[in-house]
Design a protein around this motif. Structure first.
Motif, mmCIF file in Angstrom:
data_model
loop_
_atom_site.group_PDB
_atom_site.id
_atom_site.type_symbol
_atom_site.label_atom_id
_atom_site.label_comp_id
_atom_site.label_asym_id
_atom_site.label_seq_id
_atom_site.Cartn_x
_atom_site.Cartn_y
_atom_site.Cartn_z
ATOM 1 N N ASP A 185 -32.343 2.348 15.793
ATOM 2 C CA ASP A 185 -30.907 2.225 15.521
ATOM 3 C C ASP A 185 -30.556 2.823 14.158
ATOM 4 O OD1 ASP A 185 -28.181 0.948 16.032
ATOM 5 O OD2 ASP A 185 -28.757 -0.020 14.148
ATOM 6 N N HIS A 186 -31.393 2.566 13.179
ATOM 7 C CA HIS A 186 -31.184 3.121 11.834
ATOM 8 C C HIS A 186 -31.202 4.645 11.887
ATOM 9 C CE1 HIS A 186 -32.862 4.426 7.827
ATOM 10 N NE2 HIS A 186 -31.864 3.683 7.407
ATOM 11 N N ALA A 187 -32.133 5.211 12.645
ATOM 12 C CA ALA A 187 -32.228 6.670 12.751
ATOM 13 C C ALA A 187 -30.953 7.266 13.328
ATOM 14 C CB ALA A 187 -33.425 7.052 13.615
ATOM 15 N N ALA A 188 -30.374 6.604 14.312
ATOM 16 C CA ALA A 188 -29.131 7.104 14.908
ATOM 17 C C ALA A 188 -28.002 7.113 13.880
ATOM 18 C CB ALA A 188 -28.749 6.246 16.112
ATOM 19 N N ARG A 189 -27.955 6.093 13.038
ATOM 20 C CA ARG A 189 -26.919 6.036 12.005
ATOM 21 C C ARG A 189 -27.154 7.102 10.936
ATOM 22 N NH1 ARG A 189 -27.642 1.258 9.454
ATOM 23 N NH2 ARG A 189 -29.249 0.417 10.826
ATOM 24 N N VAL A 190 -28.409 7.314 10.574
ATOM 25 C CA VAL A 190 -28.721 8.339 9.576
ATOM 26 C C VAL A 190 -28.346 9.726 10.096
ATOM 27 C CG1 VAL A 190 -30.594 9.494 8.332
ATOM 28 C CG2 VAL A 190 -30.528 6.999 8.435
ATOM 29 N N ARG A 191 -28.640 9.990 11.355
ATOM 30 C CA ARG A 191 -28.352 11.311 11.931
ATOM 31 C C ARG A 191 -26.857 11.640 11.918
ATOM 32 N NH1 ARG A 191 -32.195 14.277 14.209
ATOM 33 N NH2 ARG A 191 -34.187 13.321 14.789
ATOM 34 N N ALA A 192 -26.020 10.624 11.837
ATOM 35 C CA ALA A 192 -24.572 10.844 11.827
ATOM 36 C C ALA A 192 -24.018 11.095 10.426
ATOM 37 C CB ALA A 192 -23.863 9.640 12.448
ATOM 38 N N LEU A 193 -24.860 11.007 9.395
ATOM 39 C CA LEU A 193 -24.384 11.183 8.021
ATOM 40 C C LEU A 193 -24.099 12.663 7.740
ATOM 41 C CD1 LEU A 193 -26.878 8.808 6.170
ATOM 42 C CD2 LEU A 193 -24.437 8.398 6.565
ATOM 43 N N PRO A 194 -22.905 13.002 7.269
ATOM 44 C CA PRO A 194 -22.560 14.407 7.011
ATOM 45 C C PRO A 194 -23.523 15.155 6.086
ATOM 46 C CG PRO A 194 -20.574 13.083 7.048
ATOM 47 C CD PRO A 194 -21.729 12.120 7.110
ATOM 48 N N PRO A 195 -24.025 14.547 4.991
ATOM 49 C CA PRO A 195 -24.953 15.317 4.144
ATOM 50 C C PRO A 195 -26.228 15.724 4.881
ATOM 51 C CG PRO A 195 -24.083 13.443 2.932
ATOM 52 C CD PRO A 195 -23.681 13.252 4.364
ATOM 53 N N LEU A 196 -26.747 14.844 5.741
ATOM 54 C CA LEU A 196 -27.940 15.208 6.511
ATOM 55 C C LEU A 196 -27.606 16.291 7.528
ATOM 56 C CD1 LEU A 196 -30.901 14.814 7.314
ATOM 57 C CD2 LEU A 196 -30.133 13.063 8.930
ATOM 58 N N ILE A 197 -26.464 16.175 8.169
ATOM 59 C CA ILE A 197 -26.058 17.198 9.139
ATOM 60 C C ILE A 197 -25.987 18.565 8.469
ATOM 61 C CG2 ILE A 197 -24.153 17.984 10.602
ATOM 62 C CD1 ILE A 197 -23.551 14.988 11.138
ATOM 63 N N ARG A 198 -25.408 18.615 7.268
ATOM 64 C CA ARG A 198 -25.318 19.891 6.549
ATOM 65 C C ARG A 198 -26.700 20.401 6.157
ATOM 66 N NH1 ARG A 198 -20.919 17.103 4.115
ATOM 67 N NH2 ARG A 198 -22.100 16.723 2.194
ATOM 68 N N ALA A 199 -27.578 19.493 5.738
ATOM 69 C CA ALA A 199 -28.937 19.901 5.372
ATOM 70 C C ALA A 199 -29.683 20.459 6.581
ATOM 71 C CB ALA A 199 -29.696 18.720 4.769
ATOM 72 N N LEU A 200 -29.544 19.813 7.722
ATOM 73 C CA LEU A 200 -30.209 20.296 8.932
ATOM 74 C C LEU A 200 -29.677 21.666 9.342
ATOM 75 C CD1 LEU A 200 -30.412 17.029 11.086
ATOM 76 C CD2 LEU A 200 -32.246 18.135 9.802
ATOM 77 N N ASP A 201 -28.367 21.853 9.215
ATOM 78 C CA ASP A 201 -27.788 23.164 9.534
ATOM 79 C C ASP A 201 -28.350 24.240 8.605
ATOM 80 O OD1 ASP A 201 -26.264 22.120 11.573
ATOM 81 O OD2 ASP A 201 -24.412 21.994 10.391
ATOM 82 N N ARG A 202 -28.501 23.897 7.345
ATOM 83 C CA ARG A 202 -29.026 24.864 6.372
ATOM 84 C C ARG A 202 -30.496 25.163 6.658
ATOM 85 N NH1 ARG A 202 -26.609 25.121 0.367
ATOM 86 N NH2 ARG A 202 -27.886 26.794 -0.499
#
Length: 217
Positions: A185-202
């Motif tokens: 459940d924690h992982a699902a919440r982390v994956r929704a964080l905008p800074p992580l999303i931007r890092a993954l895109d980069r």
């Protein structure tokens, strides 16, 4: 201030990149291809003699070790809220303790699971089993700490990102993360964080440019 992050997609430098994204600061990124042992090259060892990622160049001066870099970024960009702070000296040092736990206890155990052959010239099965046992002992603590909350309560921190990365890679190595629903459940919440999303895109963009496949996202 000129910042350059030396990273590899999927490595623990993902945590550092997420911190930079959370800070909202402009920075350069330089992919170091650990698949081809570029981190061991003479050129890169002139950047980081330890031959590891991440490394962070700050106006040409090099910082190494993820925990140290993350504390530095927290101090440099306090508005990002990467770590909690307190007037109590014991509480103030607790996040550093947690970062060192991630880097010196959890990370080695995860590597035994994900890459046991790096630890022995013989049969890696025993190394992997040892890593599984070590990580399981810590996973109980992680699950309790993120059960319906962030690691420090109501707001996410960079420790949440570090724990997410460690558990994600351990799972890809065969660790039974499904036995810990609070971590899932924690992982699902982390994956929704905008800074992580931007890092993954980069990271994806860097991997695509370098023709690197099979990255754990």
């Amino acid at each position: 201030m000129d910042l350059t992050l030396f990273y590899f997609p999927g490595a623990c430098s993902r945590v550092t990149m997420t911190a930079l994204e959370a800070a909202g600061v402009a920075y350069h990124d330089r992919l170091v291809n650990i698949r081809t042992d570029e981190q061991k090259s003479a050129d890169y060892r002139r950047v980081n003699p330890k031959g590891k990622v991440p490394a962070l160049a700050v106006d040409g001066r090099i910082m190494t070790e993820n925990a140290a870099i993350l504390v530095f970024l927290d101090r440099l960009f306090p508005a990002a809220g990467l770590l909690p702070h307190s007037d109590d000296p014991v509480a103030e040092i607790a996040p550093l303790s947690d970062l060192l736990w991630c880097s010196s206890t959890l990370h080695p155990a995860m590597r035994q699971i994900r890459a046991p052959d790096k630890f022995t010239a013989g049969d890696p099965a025993a190394v992997k089993a040892d890593g599984m046992g070590k990580f399981a002992a810590e996973a109980t603590r992680i699950a309790a700490g993120v059960d319906a909350r962030w690691w420090y309560g109501e707001r996410w921190s960079i420790v949440d990102i570090y724990l997410f990365w460690l558990c994600n890679v351990a799972e890809k190595g065969g660790f039974p993360l499904h036995d810990y629903p609070a971590i899932i459940d924690h992982a699902a919440r982390v994956r929704a964080l905008p800074p992580l999303i931007r890092a993954l895109d980069r990271e994806r963009a860097g991997a695509d440019r370098a023709g690197i496949e099979g990255i754990i996202y």
